[in-house]
Motif scaffolding. Sequence first.
Motif, PDB file in Angstrom:
ATOM      1  N   LYS A  86       0.634 -10.906  56.694  1.00  0.00           N
ATOM      2  CA  LYS A  86       0.015  -9.717  56.096  1.00  0.00           C
ATOM      3  C   LYS A  86      -1.486  -9.643  56.358  1.00  0.00           C
ATOM      4  N   ASN A  87      -2.163 -10.786  56.357  1.00  0.00           N
ATOM      5  CA  ASN A  87      -3.624 -10.778  56.408  1.00  0.00           C
ATOM      6  C   ASN A  87      -4.226 -11.276  57.712  1.00  0.00           C
ATOM      7  N   ARG A  97      -3.178  -3.802  59.670  1.00  0.00           N
ATOM      8  CA  ARG A  97      -3.310  -4.516  58.403  1.00  0.00           C
ATOM      9  C   ARG A  97      -2.931  -3.576  57.268  1.00  0.00           C
ATOM     10  N   TRP A  99      -2.489  -3.464  52.721  1.00  0.00           N
ATOM     11  CA  TRP A  99      -2.613  -4.117  51.414  1.00  0.00           C
ATOM     12  C   TRP A  99      -2.569  -3.044  50.341  1.00  0.00           C
ATOM     13  N   ASN A 168       6.807  -6.830  54.568  1.00  0.00           N
ATOM     14  CA  ASN A 168       5.943  -6.833  55.756  1.00  0.00           C
ATOM     15  C   ASN A 168       6.428  -5.832  56.807  1.00  0.00           C
ATOM     16  N   GLY A 171       5.338  -2.391  55.551  1.00  0.00           N
ATOM     17  CA  GLY A 171       3.892  -2.224  55.648  1.00  0.00           C
ATOM     18  C   GLY A 171       3.426  -2.000  57.070  1.00  0.00           C
ATOM     19  N   TYR A 172       3.938  -2.792  57.986  1.00  0.00           N
ATOM     20  CA  TYR A 172       3.498  -2.650  59.372  1.00  0.00           C
ATOM     21  C   TYR A 172       4.143  -1.464  60.064  1.00  0.00           C
TER      22      TYR A 172
END
Length: 234
Positions: A86-87, A97, A99, A168, A171-172
Amino acid sequence: MDNNNTIEGAMSTQQQQPNPNALSLQNSSHPFACVFHVLFKAGALFLYLFGGFFSHDSNGKLNGPKFIIVSVLSILLLAADFWVVKNITGRLLVGLRWWNQVDGDNTRWIFESKGIEGSSNKVDSTIFWAVLYATPVIWSVLLFWATIKLNFRWLLIVGTALSLSLANVYGYYKCSSDQKAKFEEMTQEYAQRGVMTAMRSNLFGMLLGAATGTNNNSSNTNQQAATTSLGASV
């Protein structure tokens, strides 16, 4: 003899040079990030698949403390993998990225991408996306297998791994969509700038041509007037 040595030297040099299109860490811009992108996943998967050998006693019965140790280590590896992907690895390998930011009672999800400037290395991008999408597929198969075999003790590890890997992936995926939108927006902006530049160039050329034509007409008129006056005086 010298020609043979030259040919052999050239062939050995070609063999020593790595193929730039090969999927190898030698062609990666961030080889350590690629390794850590896989390392924690592989460790958690290894503990899950072979943890049964460590969590049973000599009589083949499940040992409670050993099972707890294996479960805790697996979850710690999964948490470390989630944080690293994630980071760190997403930012280094593909320029993405994501968050979430908590503002009081509201949670705001933020998706970042570097756009065109963040074009990533082909090897880095291939490793990142292949491992990212393959991870939830593997854990889904293991979840199905554990359910069939009624290994409910291990469902905690599988459920944690599946939820973190899917987070993940989502998110991506959103970051990648945002990157594509930025790319299209910048492409349209460059196209508009090109059209405006072409229009300005054409307009400037037309004005310059009109001005040149006007000057030529004025010169011709003056010459005709001078000729007429000269003839009259003669």
